[in-house]
Design an enzyme around this catalytic site. Structure first.
Site, PDB file in Angstrom:
ATOM      1  CG  ASP A   1      -2.178   0.882   0.903  1.00  0.00           C
ATOM      2  OD1 ASP A   1      -2.123   1.699  -0.043  1.00  0.00           O
ATOM      3  OD2 ASP A   1      -3.182   0.784   1.627  1.00  0.00           O
TER       4      ASP A   1
HETATM    5  C1  BGC Z   1      -5.112   3.208   0.280  1.00  0.00           C
HETATM    6  C2  BGC Z   1      -5.334   2.164  -0.784  1.00  0.00           C
HETATM    7  C3  BGC Z   1      -5.276   2.803  -2.143  1.00  0.00           C
HETATM    8  C4  BGC Z   1      -3.956   3.511  -2.308  1.00  0.00           C
HETATM    9  C5  BGC Z   1      -3.761   4.154  -3.665  1.00  0.00           C
HETATM   10  C6  BGC Z   1      -3.887   4.061   0.016  1.00  0.00           C
HETATM   11  O1  BGC Z   1      -3.822   5.131   0.886  1.00  0.00           O
HETATM   12  O2  BGC Z   1      -5.005   2.567   1.536  1.00  0.00           O
HETATM   13  O3  BGC Z   1      -6.566   1.534  -0.569  1.00  0.00           O
HETATM   14  O4  BGC Z   1      -5.473   1.847  -3.138  1.00  0.00           O
HETATM   15  O5  BGC Z   1      -3.858   4.517  -1.316  1.00  0.00           O
HETATM   16  O6  BGC Z   1      -4.551   5.250  -3.835  1.00  0.00           O
END
Ligand code: BGC
Length: 724
Positions: free
Chosen positions: A266
């Site tokens: 993530d």
């Molecule tokens: C979130 C994810 C997301 C990623 C990209 C993160 O902060 O936890 O769910 O896919 O950002 O935007």
């Protein structure tokens, strides 16, 4: 391209080129003035032009023109001519926005969810997206967590069905021969939904048994459906950040489940291993993540900066990098990017498909099916010639798309006022007043004026529709709330308009189960509309005026009180269960509130009523290789046609480990006209009785079972059977 050709490309790549394939960045790194940015605001990432020219993927670029330009320029500079992968958070729609996933789930309509995902894929594909960071399949039990809106709820079986539906909708038959399909990424592996106190990013501590029983099935379901990618989570599991968690990413995901696709951290999560205190340095964080099996590093740059050193000093083996690169290039190849790096990106197709009438019609259907009627003292449905006062900050508000709809434009959404106007016979019969601001922070002296205007409008009306809820920003990532009530200023508005003495219908716009005890006592009807998406206003009006009979059922319990959280239906019996109606202090209960949630899992009203009867089994017991067929009769005993979601649950009365008091095992959505009666059959197989037994083997144990059937997890008729 064949696998050996991919292997040849990898052979010809330098170590640095391979490492940079594992990097994911946002589009700002691919703009002309990047030199200035790298010596300025982006300096802390410690990367140079060479990283950018060889980066493997981009997140959050989102229109055909931009994506084609970035790809074209990139390929000019990339020695190996390996195209970029473009990824984005397409969570509940791209341009046409569907209800938030927690709402969509309340439709209990697997095909509809698949259709929404399929439309999302098409709209994203024509804009040049190759991969979506969806489905989010985290099981949730704590509505304080803002991200429950992205989830499909508290049940592992139902979450697994939806996980498959999303994957099927995005990826189709997984061949990507259909240019309107995109790859998808299940997240957040694993257990993110169990963050303590519902505070985002917080520690998760779950026993292995609970992890396997409740939390893992939905990720596994997505993998079994062919999902191409898996994203790590922000939390610790068993003291180890998921992005450094070998047990999760290598033992379970790859070895146990046979996952062959790509894994991704993530956002910044590799770097956060250091902050979690599980790495001593950034280099150590990179080492831990690559060893754990994370292929792509999203937005932090520890792989780019330290993997080379780790390989050169023989701290890690280069094969770890090669295998990750191979998986990434394999995905690029599956998507046909080596042949056509622009794939489906096309401005003309964007014009044709984005928000086209067919997609909007599905959004309207999905929104109406996701709404849950929580209370109705026979005020709904409304007559089309009623005199209506529409009051509240959501009465004429276009910001109803919900979080994680960043490509959607609120300008395209239909407000509740617009929806109602398109239904009613006399336009003059509708008076609209904001009543108060949505967000309490905006409270100021104007509020008295707004309140009085609302009150005056109510006095003229036959019925009041009160449109309240959470601000979109109170939900989603980094939006945990300790107090999950409607904001105080909106409660003040509700109190004021109740003084008008007219029936009040509450329509709620929100992203989580709220505490609604007071509203449940005071309102004549409550319709949970969630953040309903682009066609929200039309869909709500469809329900309010009875053109659609509500059929949504909750997939997450609504607590009676915050102190009750977590409250969920598939809990365990204590040794001292509370028997309703019996007065015994030394039972498991609160002194001041009931054990039961205000609105339970599976609950939702209709304009008609259904009667369940004659639950019968074709035999009393069965053994391996056999099954039992259960039959139940459902009759529509009201005055409206409608869909009913018939649910069946089991309880294993005694197991080698305690079993939940109820477990959903299946459901069927049926349509019944007034007076119509239908028989529904369920097949109880050995598979349905399996669980992780005392030694963690997954099997059915012999013994007595209860079968429950009904329209929610509480009002059920029951029978018993044996597995012998
Ligand atoms: C979130 C994810 C997301 C990623 C990209 C993160 O902060 O936890 O769910 O896919 O950002 O935007």
């Amino acid at each position: 391209m064949e696998l050996n050709e991919i292997k040849n490309i990898i052979k010809n790549m330098t170590l640095e080129e391979k490492i940079y394939q594992l990097q994911q960045l946002t589009p700002e790194f691919f703009q002309n003035d990047i030199e200035t940015k790298l010596t300025g605001p982006l300096q802390e990432m410690e990367i140079d032009k060479n990283v950018i020219n060889n980066t493997g993927s981009i997140l959050a670029a989102y229109d055909a023109k931009t994506i084609k330009n970035i790809q074209k320029e990139y390929l000019k500079n990339n020695r190996n001519k390996i195209p970029l992968l473009f990824m984005d958070d397409v969570i509940h729609g791209f341009k046409t926005i569907f209800p938030i996933p927690l709402g969509l789930a309340c439709s209990w309509d697997i095909e509809l969810v698949e259709k929404c995902a399929s439309i999302s894929a098409k709209e994203a594909a024509v804009s040049g997206i190759h991969v979506t960071f969806s489905p989010m399949v985290d099981l949730v039990r704590d509505p304080r967590w803002g991200r429950v809106m992205e989830s499909t709820g508290e049940d592992p079986y139902l979450n697994s069905q939806f996980a498959k539906a999303f994957v099927k909708g995005y990826q189709g038959d997984n061949s990507f021969s259909d240019i309107f399909k995109i790859a998808c990424c299940v997240k957040h592996f694993a257990g993110y939904g169990a963050c303590e106190a519902g505070r985002d990013y917080n520690t998760v501590d779950i026993s292995e048994r609970f992890l396997y029983e409740f939390y893992l099935p939905s990720y596994k379901a997505a993998i079994d459906q062919g999902c191409e990618m898996v994203m790590s989570a922000f939390n610790l599991i068993d003291g180890i950040p998921t992005s450094a968690n070998k047990k999760l990413f290598r033992d379970i995901l790859r070895n146990e489940w046979g996952f062959k696709g790509v894994t991704i951290s993530d956002w910044n999560a590799v770097e956060e291993i250091l902050i979690n205190g599980v790495a001593e340095s950034k280099q150590d964080a990179a080492k831990k993540a690559i060893e754990a099996g994370i292929d792509i590093e999203m937005m932090s740059t520890n792989y780019a900066n330290y993997l080379k050193n780790l390989v050169e000093n023989k701290i890690i083996d280069e094969s770890l990098i090669d295998e990750a690169v191979e998986r990434i290039l394999t995905l690029k190849n599956k998507l046909g990017l080596f042949e056509n790096p622009y794939r489906t990106a096309d401005e003309e197709l964007e014009k044709k498909y984005h928000l086209c009438p067919e997609h909007r019609a599905t959004a309207r259907e999905a929104a109406a099916n996701s709404m849950v009627l929580l209370k109705n003292d026979e005020v709904l449905p409304l007559k089309k010639d009623a005199k209506i006062a529409l009051i509240g900050p959501y009465s004429d508000n276009k910001n109803i798309l919900g979080r994680w709809s960043d490509r959607g434009d609120p300008e395209n959404s239909i407000t509740l006022k617009e929806g109602i106007l398109s239904k009613i016979t006399y336009k003059d019969n509708l008076i609209v007043e904001e009543g108060c601001k949505l967000n309490q922070k905006q409270y100021d002296t104007n509020d008295e004026q707004l309140l009085n205007n609302a009150f005056i409008a109510c006095k003229e009306a036959d019925v009041i529709i009160l449109a309240l809820g959470e601000d979109e920003d109170m939900t989603g990532e980094a939006a945990s709330r300790a107090d999950i009530s409607i904001p105080d200023n909106q409660i003040r508005l509700a109190e004021k308009i109740l003084e008008a003495g007219k029936p009040v219908i509450l329509v709620l716009f929100n992203g989580r189960p709220l505490v609604l005890k007071w509203f449940n006592e005071k309102m004549s009807a409550i319709l949970e509309a969630w953040f309903p998406g682009t066609e929200g206003g039309n869909a709500i009006a469809d329900i309010l005026f009875g053109d659609v009979n509500p059929s949504g059922k909750l997939t997450m319990s609504f607590p009676y009180n915050v102190g009750q959280i977590p409250v969920y239906y598939n809990s365990f019996n204590t040794g001292r269960p509370k028997i309703p109606g019996e007065d015994n202090k030394y039972t498991t209960c609160f002194l001041d509130i009931p054990n039961e949630p205000l609105y339970p899992f599976g609950y939702g009203l209709s304009y008609t009523r259904y009667k369940y009867s004659n639950l019968s089994l074709n035999k009393e017991s069965f053994t391996y290789g056999e099954n039992i067929i259960a039959t139940v009769e459902i009759e529509n005993i009201g005055n409206y046609s409608g869909f009913e979601i018939v649910q069946w649950y089991i309880r294993d009365i005694a197991g080698s480990v305690a079993r939940p008091v109820k477990e959903l095992k299946g459901f069927e959505k049926i349509f019944l006209k007034p007076g119509e009666k239908k028989k529904v059959e369920f097949v109880i197989t050995e598979e349905k009785l399996k669980f992780y037994t005392i030694d963690m083997s997954y099997k059915a144990e012999k013994g007595r079972f209860k079968l429950f059937v009904g329209g929610n997890s509480v009002d059920l008729i029951e029978a018993e059977f044996k597995f012998i």
